[in-house]
Motif scaffolding. Structure first.
Motif: not given
Length: 120
Positions: A40-47
């Motif tokens: 959600v915080k965009r720290l992971v862009k591609k799970p």
């Protein structure tokens, strides 16, 4: 098809639509809250693929859709039958998928022998 949404925005939208906070989303997907928070915080862009499957199951959406939004798969073809076939294929075992490929090849060969073009 229009550009796919950013994964974090898409997930946040569905969580809000369902009335779920990050803790509830994590519980339903059997993931840690920190994984959800990072997305959600965009720290992971591609799970990773496993996370995508867990989210798809929790949200009751097609894993193919989740994989497209996560950029693990290319955008949809715009051909409804192709998109439906892809979604169905993703639910089959490897052995069954191979059988479908053999069947489609045989249909193409049959049409070729009869002089039908592929686009007819």
């Amino acid at each position: 098809m229009a550009d796919e949404p950013v994964f974090s925005e898409w997930l946040d939208y569905l969580m809000k639509k369902n009335g779920w906070n990050q803790t509830e989303m994590a519980r339903r997907a059997n993931l840690s809250r920190s994984v959800i928070q990072k997305i959600v915080k965009r720290l992971v862009k591609k799970p990773d693929p496993e996370t995508c499957v867990a989210l798809a199951n929790a949200l009751d959406v097609s894993p193919v859709r989740v994989f497209r939004i996560a950029k693990h798969l290319p955008p949809a073809t715009g051909i409804p039958e192709m998109d439906e076939l892809e979604a169905m294929m993703s639910q089959l075992s490897t052995e069954r998928r191979e059988e479908v490929v053999v069947l489609v090849r045989s249909l193409l060969n049959f049409d070729k022998q009869r002089g039908k073009s592929v686009s007819q």
